[in-house]
Design a protein around this motif. Structure first.
Motif, mmCIF file in Angstrom:
data_model
loop_
_atom_site.group_PDB
_atom_site.id
_atom_site.type_symbol
_atom_site.label_atom_id
_atom_site.label_comp_id
_atom_site.label_asym_id
_atom_site.label_seq_id
_atom_site.Cartn_x
_atom_site.Cartn_y
_atom_site.Cartn_z
ATOM 1 N N GLU A 43 0.844 -1.186 0.000
ATOM 2 C CA GLU A 43 0.000 0.000 0.000
ATOM 3 C C GLU A 43 0.886 1.246 0.000
ATOM 4 O OE1 GLU A 43 -3.889 0.824 2.356
ATOM 5 O OE2 GLU A 43 -2.228 1.370 3.677
ATOM 6 N N TRP A 44 0.479 2.234 -0.760
ATOM 7 C CA TRP A 44 1.165 3.518 -0.745
ATOM 8 C C TRP A 44 0.441 4.419 0.250
ATOM 9 C CZ3 TRP A 44 1.144 4.683 -6.712
ATOM 10 C CH2 TRP A 44 2.007 3.781 -7.355
ATOM 11 N N LYS A 45 1.218 5.111 1.077
ATOM 12 C CA LYS A 45 0.659 6.088 2.004
ATOM 13 C C LYS A 45 1.504 7.342 1.905
ATOM 14 C CE LYS A 45 -1.339 3.144 5.503
ATOM 15 N NZ LYS A 45 -1.428 2.865 6.919
ATOM 16 N N GLY A 46 0.860 8.477 2.030
ATOM 17 C CA GLY A 46 1.617 9.716 1.994
ATOM 18 C C GLY A 46 0.793 10.897 2.435
ATOM 19 N N LYS A 47 1.485 11.997 2.643
ATOM 20 C CA LYS A 47 0.826 13.259 2.972
ATOM 21 C C LYS A 47 1.650 14.370 2.339
ATOM 22 C CE LYS A 47 0.646 15.413 7.186
ATOM 23 N NZ LYS A 47 0.161 15.563 8.575
ATOM 24 N N VAL A 48 0.962 15.226 1.622
ATOM 25 C CA VAL A 48 1.587 16.387 1.005
ATOM 26 C C VAL A 48 0.847 17.619 1.490
ATOM 27 C CG1 VAL A 48 2.425 15.137 -1.034
ATOM 28 C CG2 VAL A 48 0.155 16.143 -1.066
ATOM 29 N N SER A 49 1.479 18.760 1.382
ATOM 30 C CA SER A 49 0.835 19.983 1.860
ATOM 31 C C SER A 49 1.309 21.180 1.049
ATOM 32 C CB SER A 49 1.123 20.199 3.343
ATOM 33 O OG SER A 49 2.501 20.342 3.558
ATOM 34 N N GLU A 92 -3.789 1.501 -3.053
ATOM 35 C CA GLU A 92 -3.087 0.405 -3.710
ATOM 36 C C GLU A 92 -2.224 1.039 -4.797
ATOM 37 O OE1 GLU A 92 -6.200 -2.049 -5.263
ATOM 38 O OE2 GLU A 92 -6.565 -3.011 -3.329
ATOM 39 N N PRO A 93 -1.135 0.407 -5.199
ATOM 40 C CA PRO A 93 -0.337 0.973 -6.295
ATOM 41 C C PRO A 93 -1.222 1.311 -7.497
ATOM 42 C CG PRO A 93 0.833 -0.838 -5.298
ATOM 43 C CD PRO A 93 -0.548 -0.817 -4.670
ATOM 44 N N VAL A 94 -0.931 2.434 -8.111
ATOM 45 C CA VAL A 94 -1.754 2.957 -9.197
ATOM 46 C C VAL A 94 -1.087 2.637 -10.536
ATOM 47 C CG1 VAL A 94 -2.769 5.042 -10.189
ATOM 48 C CG2 VAL A 94 -2.591 4.796 -7.704
ATOM 49 N N GLU A 95 -1.874 2.082 -11.424
ATOM 50 C CA GLU A 95 -1.413 1.715 -12.755
ATOM 51 C C GLU A 95 -0.776 2.921 -13.457
ATOM 52 O OE1 GLU A 95 -3.964 0.706 -16.649
ATOM 53 O OE2 GLU A 95 -4.417 -0.569 -14.914
ATOM 54 N N GLY A 96 0.424 2.738 -13.999
ATOM 55 C CA GLY A 96 1.089 3.805 -14.737
ATOM 56 C C GLY A 96 1.952 4.724 -13.888
ATOM 57 N N VAL A 145 6.912 7.172 -5.983
ATOM 58 C CA VAL A 145 7.498 8.519 -5.900
ATOM 59 C C VAL A 145 6.796 9.462 -6.871
ATOM 60 C CG1 VAL A 145 9.596 9.867 -6.314
ATOM 61 C CG2 VAL A 145 9.727 7.697 -5.066
ATOM 62 N N ARG A 146 6.585 9.015 -8.094
ATOM 63 C CA ARG A 146 5.917 9.861 -9.096
ATOM 64 C C ARG A 146 4.474 10.177 -8.680
ATOM 65 N NH1 ARG A 146 4.526 7.608 -14.504
ATOM 66 N NH2 ARG A 146 3.062 9.171 -15.164
ATOM 67 N N PHE A 147 3.816 9.213 -8.039
ATOM 68 C CA PHE A 147 2.453 9.431 -7.577
ATOM 69 C C PHE A 147 2.411 10.505 -6.494
ATOM 70 C CE2 PHE A 147 -1.220 8.415 -4.873
ATOM 71 C CZ PHE A 147 -2.217 8.561 -5.810
ATOM 72 N N VAL A 148 3.312 10.421 -5.526
ATOM 73 C CA VAL A 148 3.370 11.422 -4.451
ATOM 74 C C VAL A 148 3.662 12.803 -5.028
ATOM 75 C CG1 VAL A 148 4.596 12.147 -2.360
ATOM 76 C CG2 VAL A 148 3.965 9.750 -2.666
ATOM 77 N N VAL A 149 4.571 12.865 -5.998
ATOM 78 C CA VAL A 149 4.878 14.146 -6.657
ATOM 79 C C VAL A 149 3.622 14.701 -7.319
ATOM 80 C CG1 VAL A 149 6.138 15.212 -8.582
ATOM 81 C CG2 VAL A 149 7.338 13.737 -6.952
#
Length: 153
Positions: free
Chosen positions: A2-8, A120-124, A128-132
Motif C-alpha cells: 500500500e502507498w501512504k503519503g501526505k503532502v501539503s 493500492e499501487p496505481v497503474e502507470g 514517488v511519481r504518484f506522491v509528486v
C-alpha cells in the motif's frame, strides 16, 4: 503493498477557517483543481457522509479524459477536514482513500492544506511519481484558493 503519503501546500495571508469556507464544498473540487472541469454530486446530499460526487477532467494536462466517482466518508468542520474514497474510475486506481485538511500555519498568518492518502499501487505510476503528482495537485489547489480569497470570493 500500500502507498501512504501526505503532502501539503501553504495558502499565504489567510487563516485556515477562510480556506476551509471554500474547500468544505465536496461538490466544488473542480474550482480548486485545474485538471478537473466537472465535479457534481450524483447522489446524496453534498457534505453529508455517503454522498457521491463525479469528477471529470484530463490526465496531467493531456487531452486524455479521466473520471472518477468518489464517496464522502466523513466531514469534520471542527478539524476542517473531509475523508473520501474512490468508488469507480478510469485512472488506474484500485483502493484509494484520502483526507483533505486545512490547518493554521505556525506563523499564525498563513494556513496549510494537507492531502493525505492510502492507496493500492496505481497503474502507470511508481510511488514517488504518484506522491509528486498529488503534491502538484495540492499546490495548485492552494494557489487557486489564495487567488479566490484575495478576490473576496
Amino acid at each position: 503493498m500500500e502507498w501512504k503519503g501526505k503532502v501539503s501546500a501553504q495558502v499565504r495571508s489567510f487563516k485556515a477557517e477562510q480556506a476551509w469556507s471554500l474547500l468544505k464544498d465536496f461538490g466544488g473540487l473542480h474550482r480548486w483543481v485545474p485538471s478537473l472541469h466537472t465535479c457534481e454530486i450524483l447522489e446524496g446530499v453534498n457534505g453529508q457522509p455517503g454522498c457521491v460526487r463525479y469528477c471529470a477532467g484530463h490526465v496531467n494536462g493531456t487531452t486524455t479524459p479521466a473520471w472518477s466517482t468518489e464517496r464522502l466518508l466523513g466531514l469534520d468542520p471542527v478539524n476542517r477536514s473531509y475523508r473520501y474514497e474512490i468508488v469507480e474510475n478510469n485512472k488506474g486506481f484500485g483502493r484509494y482513500e484520502a483526507e483533505i485538511r486545512v490547518v493554521d500555519g505556525l506563523d499564525g498568518c498563513d494556513c496549510v492544506i494537507e492531502w493525505s492518502f492510502a492507496a493500492e499501487p496505481v497503474e502507470g505510476y511508481d510511488e514517488v511519481r504518484f506522491v509528486v503528482r498529488v503534491g502538484e495537485l495540492v499546490a495548485q489547489m492552494a494557489e487557486r484558493v489564495g487567488e479566490a480569497l484575495r478576490a473576496g470570493v
